[in-house]
Design a protein around this motif. Structure first.
Motif, mmCIF file in Angstrom:
data_model
loop_
_atom_site.group_PDB
_atom_site.id
_atom_site.type_symbol
_atom_site.label_atom_id
_atom_site.label_comp_id
_atom_site.label_asym_id
_atom_site.label_seq_id
_atom_site.Cartn_x
_atom_site.Cartn_y
_atom_site.Cartn_z
ATOM 1 N N MET A 1 13.751 -7.689 18.460
ATOM 2 C CA MET A 1 12.742 -6.637 18.557
ATOM 3 C C MET A 1 13.079 -5.523 17.584
ATOM 4 S SD MET A 1 10.671 -7.719 20.954
ATOM 5 C CE MET A 1 9.769 -6.281 21.512
ATOM 6 N N THR A 2 12.040 -4.923 17.002
ATOM 7 C CA THR A 2 12.250 -3.797 16.105
ATOM 8 C C THR A 2 11.653 -2.553 16.726
ATOM 9 O OG1 THR A 2 10.184 -4.254 14.931
ATOM 10 C CG2 THR A 2 12.187 -5.266 14.060
ATOM 11 N N THR A 3 12.200 -1.426 16.356
ATOM 12 C CA THR A 3 11.704 -0.158 16.881
ATOM 13 C C THR A 3 11.512 0.814 15.735
ATOM 14 O OG1 THR A 3 13.951 0.676 17.228
ATOM 15 C CG2 THR A 3 12.905 -0.446 19.073
ATOM 16 N N GLY A 4 10.836 1.933 16.033
ATOM 17 C CA GLY A 4 10.679 2.978 15.032
ATOM 18 C C GLY A 4 9.463 2.778 14.159
ATOM 19 N N GLN A 5 9.405 3.525 13.062
ATOM 20 C CA GLN A 5 8.257 3.525 12.157
ATOM 21 C C GLN A 5 8.144 2.179 11.450
ATOM 22 O OE1 GLN A 5 6.289 6.299 11.825
ATOM 23 N NE2 GLN A 5 4.857 5.244 10.486
ATOM 24 N N ILE A 6 6.966 1.599 11.487
ATOM 25 C CA ILE A 6 6.715 0.324 10.842
ATOM 26 C C ILE A 6 5.817 0.567 9.638
ATOM 27 C CG2 ILE A 6 5.778 -2.002 11.109
ATOM 28 C CD1 ILE A 6 8.218 -1.470 12.820
ATOM 29 N N GLY A 7 6.150 -0.025 8.489
ATOM 30 C CA GLY A 7 5.296 0.097 7.321
ATOM 31 C C GLY A 7 5.522 1.395 6.577
ATOM 32 N N VAL A 8 4.441 1.934 5.979
ATOM 33 C CA VAL A 8 4.550 3.137 5.159
ATOM 34 C C VAL A 8 4.790 4.357 6.033
ATOM 35 C CG1 VAL A 8 3.027 2.181 3.406
ATOM 36 C CG2 VAL A 8 2.052 3.544 5.234
ATOM 37 N N GLY A 9 5.270 5.413 5.376
ATOM 38 C CA GLY A 9 5.476 6.656 6.100
ATOM 39 C C GLY A 9 4.154 7.259 6.547
ATOM 40 N N ARG A 10 4.231 8.207 7.430
ATOM 41 C CA ARG A 10 3.030 8.828 7.985
ATOM 42 C C ARG A 10 2.290 9.617 6.909
ATOM 43 N NH1 ARG A 10 2.708 12.126 13.692
ATOM 44 N NH2 ARG A 10 0.584 12.932 13.462
ATOM 45 N N LEU A 11 0.981 9.389 6.815
ATOM 46 C CA LEU A 11 0.137 10.083 5.851
ATOM 47 C C LEU A 11 -0.449 11.330 6.484
ATOM 48 C CD1 LEU A 11 -1.854 7.033 4.407
ATOM 49 C CD2 LEU A 11 0.258 8.024 3.517
ATOM 50 N N THR A 12 -0.839 12.260 5.622
ATOM 51 C CA THR A 12 -1.567 13.420 6.121
ATOM 52 C C THR A 12 -2.978 12.983 6.481
ATOM 53 O OG1 THR A 12 -2.458 14.063 3.966
ATOM 54 C CG2 THR A 12 -0.252 14.884 4.540
ATOM 55 N N PRO A 13 -3.689 13.740 7.329
ATOM 56 C CA PRO A 13 -5.082 13.382 7.637
ATOM 57 C C PRO A 13 -5.934 13.204 6.391
ATOM 58 C CG PRO A 13 -4.314 15.032 9.184
ATOM 59 C CD PRO A 13 -3.220 14.875 8.148
ATOM 60 N N ALA A 14 -5.771 14.067 5.402
ATOM 61 C CA ALA A 14 -6.563 13.957 4.170
ATOM 62 C C ALA A 14 -6.239 12.665 3.430
ATOM 63 C CB ALA A 14 -6.304 15.164 3.272
ATOM 64 N N GLU A 15 -4.971 12.309 3.369
ATOM 65 C CA GLU A 15 -4.577 11.065 2.708
ATOM 66 C C GLU A 15 -5.115 9.858 3.459
ATOM 67 O OE1 GLU A 15 -0.267 12.324 0.718
ATOM 68 O OE2 GLU A 15 -0.377 11.750 2.840
ATOM 69 N N MET A 16 -5.109 9.922 4.773
ATOM 70 C CA MET A 16 -5.638 8.821 5.570
ATOM 71 C C MET A 16 -7.115 8.594 5.280
ATOM 72 S SD MET A 16 -3.715 9.876 9.114
ATOM 73 C CE MET A 16 -4.475 8.650 10.161
ATOM 74 N N VAL A 17 -7.870 9.681 5.212
ATOM 75 C CA VAL A 17 -9.300 9.578 4.915
ATOM 76 C C VAL A 17 -9.499 9.009 3.518
ATOM 77 C CG1 VAL A 17 -11.424 10.875 4.528
ATOM 78 C CG2 VAL A 17 -9.970 11.400 6.510
ATOM 79 N N GLU A 18 -8.724 9.484 2.568
ATOM 80 C CA GLU A 18 -8.867 9.020 1.185
ATOM 81 C C GLU A 18 -8.601 7.522 1.071
ATOM 82 O OE1 GLU A 18 -6.977 9.882 -3.273
ATOM 83 O OE2 GLU A 18 -6.261 10.994 -1.525
#
Length: 214
Positions: free
Chosen positions: A1-18
């Motif tokens: 089992m793995t834990t913690g953040q998976i994949g890319v780091g957390r984006l800002t809301p603006a980056e997520m929308v983009e």
């Protein structure tokens, strides 16, 4: 089992929308293509697209899918001949008037030349319980998600696709040399769109019609 953040780091809301808007815009340009160029495509692209499809979620993580990649001209010729035999029966006897009316705007008939012309044809199978395979769960849902990811990966690479579902499809087991516990799901020609390829001007439903906020 793995834990913690998976994949890319957390984006800002603006980056997520983009990111999501750019992805939605690119996918909005996707169309099902029935006229292909015979030019070969890099097999590594096909392999990486299938690898992406293989990351799809599945019931109990049993990954009940098989992707058979056909490039041999004779194998594709056999596939087309068998598919067209079923399609002739469909259009002449099996399809209801309502079904034929729904297909009319697409300009379809029993002829399926794309199964020979496209340089690659991927036949997708559901894997059910067999001598070497366990009983799967939520098979159609799992395979459907994987196919969606496959289409997306191929579109991102600049390749055209078509989802073709001849009915019945059991002839695909013989053409592809697959055991009975593998059940055909769909046939997907893949390649570059022909220069003169056309598609019906069919609008997509607006977001306001498909999104319900509760």
């Amino acid at each position: 089992m793995t834990t913690g953040q998976i994949g890319v780091g957390r984006l800002t809301p603006a980056e997520m929308v983009e990111v999501t808007r750019a992805f939605a815009d690119r996918m909005a340009a996707r169309r099902s293509i029935r006229d292909f160029r015979p030019d070969p495509v890099p097999m590594e692209v096909i392999e990486e697209a299938v690898r992406a499809a293989g990351t799809a979620p599945s019931g109990a993580n049993l990954q009940p899918w098989r992707f058979v990649v056909l490039t041999d001209p004779e194998r594709k010729r056999r596939l087309r001949a068998a598919a067209e035999a079923e399609e002739r029966e469909f259009y002449a006897r099996r399809a209801t008037p309502e079904w034929l009316a729904a297909l009319a705007p697409l300009g379809l008939d029993w002829r399926k030349p794309f199964l020979e012309v496209a340089p690659v044809v991927i036949v997708v199978f559901e894997v059910h319980q067999g001598p070497r395979t366990p009983k799967p769960y939520y098979v159609k849902e799992s395979v459907g998600i994987a196919v969606g990811m496959l289409i997306t990966a191929l579109h991102q690479a600049g390749l055209a696709t078509l989802t073709h579902t001849p009915s019945p499809m059991r002839f695909l087991n013989e053409v592809c040399g697959r055991p009975r516990e593998e059940r055909p799901y769909l046939v997907m020609p893949v390649g570059y769109a022909a220069p003169d390829a056309t598609v019906p001007d069919l609008p997509r439903k607006p977001l306001s019609e498909i999104l319900i906020r509760d």
